[in-house]
Write a protein that holds these residues in place. Structure first.
Motif, short mmCIF file in Angstrom:
data_model
loop_
_atom_site.label_atom_id
_atom_site.label_comp_id
_atom_site.label_asym_id
_atom_site.label_seq_id
_atom_site.Cartn_x
_atom_site.Cartn_y
_atom_site.Cartn_z
N GLN A 1 0.85 -1.19 0.00
CA GLN A 1 0.00 0.00 0.00
C GLN A 1 0.89 1.24 0.00
OE1 GLN A 1 -3.39 0.01 -0.03
NE2 GLN A 1 -3.48 -2.22 0.05
N ASP A 2 0.47 2.24 -0.74
CA ASP A 2 1.19 3.51 -0.73
C ASP A 2 0.79 4.31 0.50
OD1 ASP A 2 2.42 2.97 -3.16
OD2 ASP A 2 0.75 3.80 -4.31
N THR B 1 5.56 -9.41 -1.93
CA THR B 1 4.19 -9.17 -1.52
C THR B 1 3.25 -9.94 -2.44
OG1 THR B 1 4.78 -6.97 -0.75
CG2 THR B 1 2.44 -7.41 -1.09
N PHE B 2 2.38 -10.72 -1.86
CA PHE B 2 1.44 -11.49 -2.66
C PHE B 2 0.09 -10.78 -2.72
CE2 PHE B 2 -1.77 -14.89 -3.07
CZ PHE B 2 -1.41 -15.35 -4.32
N GLN B 3 -0.47 -10.43 -1.58
CA GLN B 3 -1.78 -9.78 -1.53
C GLN B 3 -1.82 -8.89 -0.31
OE1 GLN B 3 -4.29 -10.66 -3.87
NE2 GLN B 3 -5.36 -8.86 -3.12
N LYS C 1 5.11 -13.69 0.48
CA LYS C 1 5.90 -14.89 0.20
C LYS C 1 7.31 -14.60 0.68
CE LYS C 1 3.85 -16.48 -4.14
NZ LYS C 1 4.17 -16.74 -5.54
N TYR C 2 7.95 -15.59 1.25
CA TYR C 2 9.35 -15.42 1.62
C TYR C 2 10.14 -16.61 1.11
CZ TYR C 2 9.17 -18.71 5.57
OH TYR C 2 9.06 -19.82 6.35
N PHE C 3 11.40 -16.34 0.82
CA PHE C 3 12.29 -17.35 0.30
C PHE C 3 13.60 -17.30 1.06
CE2 PHE C 3 9.63 -15.72 -3.09
CZ PHE C 3 9.04 -16.87 -3.57
N ILE D 1 3.86 -15.73 4.90
CA ILE D 1 3.82 -14.91 6.11
C ILE D 1 2.56 -14.08 6.04
CG2 ILE D 1 4.90 -13.01 7.38
CD1 ILE D 1 7.57 -13.84 6.18
N ILE D 2 1.85 -13.96 7.15
CA ILE D 2 0.74 -13.02 7.23
C ILE D 2 1.15 -11.96 8.26
CG2 ILE D 2 -0.56 -14.28 8.99
CD1 ILE D 2 -3.11 -13.35 7.45
N ALA D 3 0.89 -10.71 7.91
CA ALA D 3 1.32 -9.62 8.78
C ALA D 3 0.21 -8.59 8.91
CB ALA D 3 2.59 -8.97 8.23
N ASP D 4 0.17 -7.95 10.05
CA ASP D 4 -0.75 -6.86 10.33
C ASP D 4 0.04 -5.57 10.24
OD1 ASP D 4 -3.21 -5.64 11.61
OD2 ASP D 4 -1.69 -5.15 13.12
#
Length: 166
Positions: free
Chosen positions: A108-109, A158-160, A145-147, A129-132
């Motif tokens: 998000q900008d 960033t996926f969504q 997504k992390y690698f 990963i899910i983050a708030d």
């Protein structure tokens, strides 16, 4: 008269002793029963909380053996300890909050004067990963997504992202 008065006093004292004994013995059994009922209730509550905790940790790298096996396969020459990986990935993602424009993986900008930063992180498995995140006024969540690369560095994608209405 003296003898009868003495006899009455002895009877009264004896009755007081009997009633006092009965009162305290019943009180003791009452307290024991109350303690036993409370202990049973607390054990049930503890079991319920443990069940909820197990359900809450279902989507967690710590509890997902299949995701852990991704980092520790049987034929691997190098393995990654999951207990060490979780804090490292979380720290690297949270360190990106220091960016002047906010965390770049929010998706998000910047809307207002404050930048978006990640508040809480949960590593779901070996890939997600899910983050708030928030800027103090707006709140949202992001799926990242992390690698873990060959050189043991961590990269993110960033996926969504979703921003809640104010």
């Amino acid at each position: 008269m003296k003898n009868s008065l003495l006899l009455y006093l002895i009877i009264i004292v004896l009755l007081l002793n009997v009633f006092t004994y009965m009162y305290f013995s019943k009180q003791l059994t009452f307290v024991k029963d109350k303690f036993a009922k409370t202990e049973v209730k607390l054990k049930k509550d503890l079991e319920a909380v443990n069940t909820k905790l197990v359900d809450a940790n279902y989507f967690s790298l710590k509890k997902n053996e299949n995701a852990q096996n991704y980092f520790n396969p049987d034929n691997a020459t190098k393995t990654i300890q999951v207990e060490m990986l979780i804090p490292v990935v979380t720290e690297k993602l949270m360190d990106l909050n220091a960016n002047p424009k906010g965390n770049p993986y929010i998706g998000q900008d910047q809307i207002g004067v404050n930048k978006f930063i990640i508040n809480k992180v949960r590593i779901l498995n070996h890939r997600w990963i899910i983050a708030d995140f928030s800027d103090g006024e707006y709140w949202g969540e992001v799926l990242i997504k992390y690698f873990v690369n060959e050189d043991e560095s961590v990269s993110f994608e960033t996926f969504q992202s979703l921003l809640y209405q104010k």
